[in-house]
Scaffold this motif. Structure first.
Motif, PDB file in Angstrom:
ATOM      1  N   GLU A 160       2.480   9.726  -2.832  1.00 33.29           N
ATOM      2  CA  GLU A 160       1.954   9.729  -1.470  1.00 33.29           C
ATOM      3  C   GLU A 160       2.844  10.544  -0.530  1.00 33.29           C
ATOM      4  O   GLU A 160       2.347  11.237   0.357  1.00 33.29           O
ATOM      5  CB  GLU A 160       1.821   8.307  -0.944  1.00 33.29           C
ATOM      6  CG  GLU A 160       0.535   7.623  -1.342  1.00 33.29           C
ATOM      7  CD  GLU A 160      -0.699   8.291  -0.720  1.00 33.29           C
ATOM      8  OE1 GLU A 160      -0.580   8.859   0.380  1.00 33.29           O
ATOM      9  OE2 GLU A 160      -1.765   8.227  -1.335  1.00 33.29           O
ATOM     10  N   GLN A 175       1.404  13.690   1.612  1.00 31.32           N
ATOM     11  CA  GLN A 175       1.326  13.648   3.076  1.00 31.32           C
ATOM     12  C   GLN A 175       2.261  14.618   3.789  1.00 31.32           C
ATOM     13  O   GLN A 175       1.995  15.006   4.928  1.00 31.32           O
ATOM     14  CB  GLN A 175       1.646  12.228   3.563  1.00 31.32           C
ATOM     15  CG  GLN A 175       0.660  11.153   3.140  1.00 31.32           C
ATOM     16  CD  GLN A 175       1.062   9.788   3.674  1.00 31.32           C
ATOM     17  OE1 GLN A 175       1.633   9.661   4.764  1.00 31.32           O
ATOM     18  NE2 GLN A 175       0.768   8.746   2.912  1.00 31.32           N
ATOM     19  N   GLU A 205       0.370   4.310   0.349  1.00 32.55           N
ATOM     20  CA  GLU A 205       0.043   5.273   1.402  1.00 32.55           C
ATOM     21  C   GLU A 205       0.760   4.920   2.707  1.00 32.55           C
ATOM     22  O   GLU A 205       1.309   5.786   3.398  1.00 32.55           O
ATOM     23  CB  GLU A 205      -1.473   5.304   1.622  1.00 32.55           C
ATOM     24  CG  GLU A 205      -1.907   6.257   2.727  1.00 32.55           C
ATOM     25  CD  GLU A 205      -3.403   6.238   2.964  1.00 32.55           C
ATOM     26  OE1 GLU A 205      -3.869   6.951   3.889  1.00 32.55           O
ATOM     27  OE2 GLU A 205      -4.113   5.518   2.231  1.00 32.55           O
ATOM     28  N   ASP A 260       0.865  -1.179   0.000  1.00 29.25           N
ATOM     29  CA  ASP A 260       0.000   0.000   0.000  1.00 29.25           C
ATOM     30  C   ASP A 260       0.904   1.232   0.000  1.00 29.25           C
ATOM     31  O   ASP A 260       1.551   1.521   1.014  1.00 29.25           O
ATOM     32  CB  ASP A 260      -0.887  -0.010   1.246  1.00 29.25           C
ATOM     33  CG  ASP A 260      -1.898   1.126   1.262  1.00 29.25           C
ATOM     34  OD1 ASP A 260      -1.626   2.165   0.639  1.00 29.25           O
ATOM     35  OD2 ASP A 260      -2.945   0.974   1.921  1.00 29.25           O
TER      36      ASP A 260
END
Length: 281
Positions: free
Chosen positions: A132, A136, A98, A96
Motif C-alpha cells: 500500500e 500510494q 490501506e 486495514d
C-alpha cells in the motif's frame, strides 16, 4: 495557566499566512515577532531592543532550533528537545493496510529525517502495508520527502512473533505518536507506558491529533516519552508549598525533626525546633 504575557515568533515573510495569524489570535498572544530559527530562540530567551525576554520558550523546530533551546535551557525553561517526527503503528490482522500506509505517509511528509514504523504479528498484513505504501506514495504532493524518510534506517515495517512482542517493542521505542490498530487495542495500550500521544482504532488518525482532537502537537521524540509528556498547560504551571503549624502540631513533629536533623549532623536545625519549647524544662 494564567500566563500574563504570550509571545509568538514566526519566520518573516512579505505576507504572513492568514491561517497562522488566526491561530495566534485564537491562542491569545499579545506579541508577534517576525523572526524564526535559532535567532528567535535567543531573542525570546534573552531579549533584544525589540523583543521582550520571556521566562519559558516552547515549540517545535528544526535541528538548529533544538540546538538553540539546548543552549538557553537553564537561563529559561523549555519544554524539551524535540527531534524529527515519529510514528509507530502497532497492528494485528484486523488492521486495514490501506489506512496504516496512509498514516505512515502522512508523518513521513514532515521531513526526510522522520521515522515511520509499523509492527505487526501477521506476515500478510506486513506485506500488504508495504504494498500500500508503494501504491500510494506517487500520489502524494511531497513524495520526494516521503521517499527520503522511508529510505532511512529509522523507518520500516517489522514482523513480531506475537502482539506481546509488538507491545514490548512499542514500550522500548517510546514513540512520539503511537497508533494501535488491533482488536485488543486498549489491552495493548495498558502494556505500553511510554508514548507521546496514543491513537486507538481505524478512525483515530494521527492527523486528528495534529489539528483537532485535543492533544498538543508538540510531543517528545527520541525516546523522551519515557521521561516527559507532551507540551500542555502543566508546562506553564508551578507549585508552591505552604506550611502553617500550630504549637501542638510542631510538638507532635518535634522528635521526628530533631532526630533526623541530628542524624544528618545539622545540629542548628534541631536547635531551631528545640528553642520553641525551651520552657518545657
Amino acid at each position: 495557566a494564567g500566563v500574563e504575557h504570550v509571545a509568538v515568533a514566526t519566520p518573516p515573510a512579505e505576507e504572513l499566512n492568514p491561517a497562522t495569524l488566526a491561530a495566534i489570535e485564537v491562542a491569545g498572544a499579545d506579541a508577534v515577532y517576525q523572526t524564526g530559527g535559532a535567532q528567535a530562540i535567543a531573542a525570546l530567551a534573552y531579549g533584544t531592543e525589540t523583543v521582550a525576554a520571556t521566562d519559558v520558550v516552547v515549540g517545535p523546530g528544526n535541528r538548529w532550533v533544538t540546538a538553540a533551546k539546548a543552549a538557553v535551557r537553564g537561563d529559561v525553561e523549555i519544554d524539551f528537545l524535540a527531534g524529527p517526527s515519529e510514528l509507530l503503528v502497532v497492528a494485528d490482522d484486523t488492521a486495514d493496510p490501506e489506512l496504516v500506509a496512509a498514516d505512515m505517509l502522512a508523518q513521513a511528509e514532515h521531513d526526510t529525517d522522520a521515522s515511520v514504523v509499523a509492527v505487526t504479528d501477521d506476515e500478510e498484513t506486513a506485506r500488504a502495508i508495504v504494498d500500500e505504501i508503494d501504491r500510494q506514495i506517487d500520489d502524494r504532493e511531497r513524495s520526494e520527502v516521503i521517499e527520503g524518510a522511508l529510505e532511512s534506517d529509522a523507518s520500516g515495517v517489522f514482523l513480531a512473533r506475537s502482539m506481546s512482542e509488538a507491545a514490548l517493542f512499542a514500550e522500548e521505542y517510546a514513540a512520539e505518536h503511537l497508533a494501535i490498530v488491533a482488536d485488543e487495542d486498549e489491552a495493548l495500550l495498558d502494556r505500553i507506558d511510554s508514548a507521546g500521544s496514543a491513537f486507538l482504532g481505524h478512525y483515530s488518525p494521527v492527523a486528528a491529533g495534529d489539528y483537532a482532537s485535543g492533544p498538543n502537537h508538540v510531543l517528545p521524540t527520541g525516546g523522551q516519552a519515557r521521561l516527559v509528556g507532551g507540551l500542555s498547560v502543566d508546562t506553564f504551571l508551578r507549585s508552591t508549598t505552604v506550611q502553617r503549624i500550630s504549637e501542638a502540631g510542631l510538638g507532635e513533629l518535634r522528635e521526628t525533626i530533631t532526630t533526623l536533623a541530628r542524624a544528618e549532623g545539622l545540629e542548628a536545625h534541631a536547635e531551631s525546633v528545640e528553642r520553641r519549647f525551651s520552657d518545657d524544662g
